[in-house]
Motif scaffolding. Structure first.
Motif, mmCIF file in Angstrom:
data_model
loop_
_atom_site.group_PDB
_atom_site.id
_atom_site.type_symbol
_atom_site.label_atom_id
_atom_site.label_comp_id
_atom_site.label_asym_id
_atom_site.label_seq_id
_atom_site.Cartn_x
_atom_site.Cartn_y
_atom_site.Cartn_z
ATOM 1 N N GLU A 105 19.509 76.877 44.660
ATOM 2 C CA GLU A 105 18.363 76.964 44.321
ATOM 3 C C GLU A 105 18.136 77.123 42.625
ATOM 4 O O GLU A 105 16.958 76.687 41.901
ATOM 5 C CB GLU A 105 17.386 77.992 44.820
ATOM 6 N N HIS A 106 19.317 77.389 42.121
ATOM 7 C CA HIS A 106 19.356 77.505 40.679
ATOM 8 C C HIS A 106 19.689 76.356 39.952
ATOM 9 O O HIS A 106 19.708 75.850 38.593
ATOM 10 C CB HIS A 106 20.200 78.478 39.984
ATOM 11 N N ASP A 107 19.966 75.081 41.088
ATOM 12 C CA ASP A 107 20.310 73.742 40.474
ATOM 13 C C ASP A 107 19.388 72.867 40.944
ATOM 14 O O ASP A 107 18.827 71.791 40.112
ATOM 15 C CB ASP A 107 21.729 73.332 40.963
ATOM 16 N N LEU A 108 18.867 72.694 42.065
ATOM 17 C CA LEU A 108 17.685 71.891 42.596
ATOM 18 C C LEU A 108 16.460 72.014 42.023
ATOM 19 O O LEU A 108 15.960 72.927 41.693
ATOM 20 C CB LEU A 108 17.404 72.290 44.106
#
Lengths: 368, 368
Positions: A105-108
């Motif tokens: 979730e920290h990338d998407l």
């Protein structure tokens, strides 16, 4: 090498299972590379219920520095019409019968995350969080060896530059020259944009090279690094141009040197991140330079140039052995210039000789 | 210039208001730069109810290429302890009394989006979508002028390379040499990683330069671009090394040249994106190269090297005047090599002389 990647994926699989997800989708490029051996642009890794897959939008090249995908991993090419690899991964996870998929979730982005939800509406999307970053923290000797070679390359490039005529050349040309030398000596490329800062610019963190030319009496601060097989190191040094440094230059240099040494000497397994920061920062604070200091005195390096741990006042956690970090205090006096000194070191127990210095260019104040 | 940025923000404000949000948070770097004049790393732009603000994590440098923030815009520095500028922006929007904030869901990660929600729980987070990208599509003459200068720089760098000895040099060295020349001629830097591909690598899209050396009889394809004041152009050419090209090389070159010309000639205000793609693609298809073609035959350029529109088979939409695009068909025959020809042009009405070619290096097949 294939076992190394398989073992890394196995460790991640265990963490996922503990978190309630039998499958995971890794999208952050450095994390993909860590687990799959290569990370072509836009590729994602599906840690599947029945099979692991590297999903790529384009065929893999044989270019240096890009890495080779683990031979034990099936590579699946998306068709030319494109589409998002993460969406294709979610689709495949659902087809494998997964009911939960842990994603980064920290990338998407919000938009991609929503697209995953639409393509596989029955799949529960969980958060993988920084699980792969956690695995990446402690390096194996193969990884450290890449950092060591990269550091040697950076030392060589810097050493050659120091032997050339510097006065009259612009920051931008010196930076380009350093980057060419990195490649000459076998780097994949620069680990990050090379910073060359002269006179009033010297000592500034991450200064972008300008058209200012080197002048007699300048401080010259240089920060560069090589990427070698994807692993990125960092070295920063400050020099004086001309016959002999001024008194204020010697004083400032000695101060930053003392701060950097204090930081290096504080590196040990079990030492708190914030204590490394404090050791270096305290020396500068005490001399009246508390304002304007960088928010951190060092950081981890590896497949990314700035990765965990952060050596900062509010950082939580303790160093482990085999964690490579930078120690890079600096002082910049607006309008006048300043000093930065930056090394890459590997944390080692005292029994093994203490921290291993990878960037060995001298830290004496050289007058060039 | 200040009025230009203020006018852009005003147009965006109107779109937001129409969508039900009186305030917006712009985080995608090229969008921030477009609206604020500069986009320091991690900065976001708050289009507020009472005031617009550029929120930055670090002081602005005076480095070339980074841009200068609009003087009509207040710049607010976050304190050294860091923190996310987007989160600070949401906090400020709430403090200004906004009840809804449009954010860029295609740019914000799920984790950052959630952090925005936590800091300002009463703020309804809406999706700004591609509103800024839409505004950026049609360029003003100032923007086109930057692209024109960048193209001249790229033409110069390429022209100089062609006068030097090529045989025996590696792809990586030629690429570095080109990038140095771009900077010599006044570019901020390369618009994207310069691609140099020789022999069997030639004609591959976005080939990363390797250690292969130029040999007699090779095709040599080069793709480079300059970034000038943030605007990025692109030129690609293919040459033959040695005395005279082989028959297959001449045939392939003529084919790709014909495809590229067909694409260029199809550029006109009102032409469908997909029709530009089809014009170029059809020539290659008919000659039996349908498989392995790139998913698109061109794309928009501007503050990003690859922006809207996409000239692709399934693209929806029509060209407007003053939209700069590339036309870049190529054919790569595995094991043998290939040809790519790539120009940057600005769509102009026929009354103004039709498409304006910015990258004017000859497209004759040169034997070097």
């Amino acid at each position: 090498m294939s076992e190394v990647y398989a073992a890394r994926r196995e460790r991640l699989r265990e963490r996922c299972a503990a978190g309630g997800s039998a499958s995971a989708l890794v999208s952050r490029p450095a994390n993909v590379r860590y687990l799959a051996g290569a990370a072509p642009q836009g590729a994602v890794l599906l840690l599947g219920r029945t099979e692991d897959l590297l999903l790529c939008g384009r065929p893999l090249g044989d270019e240096q520095g890009e890495g080779r995908p683990d031979e034990g991993l099936r590579v699946q090419l998306l068709d030319a019409s494109g589409g998002d690899a993460a969406v294709a991964g979610a689709d495949l996870a659902a087809a494998q019968g997964a009911d939960s998929l842990a994603v980064e979730e920290h990338d998407l982005t919000v938009a991609r995350h929503r697209a995953l939800g639409s393509v596989a509406p029955r799949l529960r999307l969980a958060d993988l969080g920084g699980a792969v970053e956690q695995l990446r923290l402690v390096k194996d000797e193969e990884e450290i060896s890449c950092l060591r070679i990269g550091s040697e390359i950076a030392d060589q490039a810097l050493g050659e530059l120091l032997e050339s005529i510097l006065v009259g050349r612009t920051e931008r040309h010196l930076a380009l020259e350093l980057e060419r030398r990195l490649v000459d000596h076998g780097a994949d490329g620069p680990a990050f944009p090379t910073s060359v800062a002269t006179g009033p610019n010297s000592g500034r963190g991450a200064h972008r090279p300008s058209d200012r030319r080197v002048e007699e009496g300048d401080f010259l601060s240089v920060c560069l690094g090589a990427s070698y097989r994807g692993y990125r190191c960092e070295i920063g040094r400050t020099f004086v141009i001309g016959t002999s440094p001024a008194d204020w230059q010697i004083e400032l240099y000695d101060l930053v040197f003392a701060a950097q040494r204090a930081g290096r000497e504080a590196l040990a397994p079990g030492a708190a991140y914030r204590d490394i920061d404090r050791a270096a920062r305290h020396v500068l604070d005490s001399a009246g330079y508390a304002d304007g200091l960088a928010p951190l005195m060092g950081h981890g390096v590896g497949l990314e140039i700035d990765e965990d741990p952060q050596l900062a006042p509010a950082a939580m956690g303790k160093l482990d052995a085999c964690v490579p970090v930078t120690v890079e205090p600096g002082v910049h006096i607006p309008g006048r210039g300043g000093v930065r000194i930056d090394d890459t070191l590997v944390v080692r127990p005292e029994a093994d000789g203490g921290p291993e210095l990878l960037t060995i260019t001298t830290k004496e104040l050289l007058a060039l």
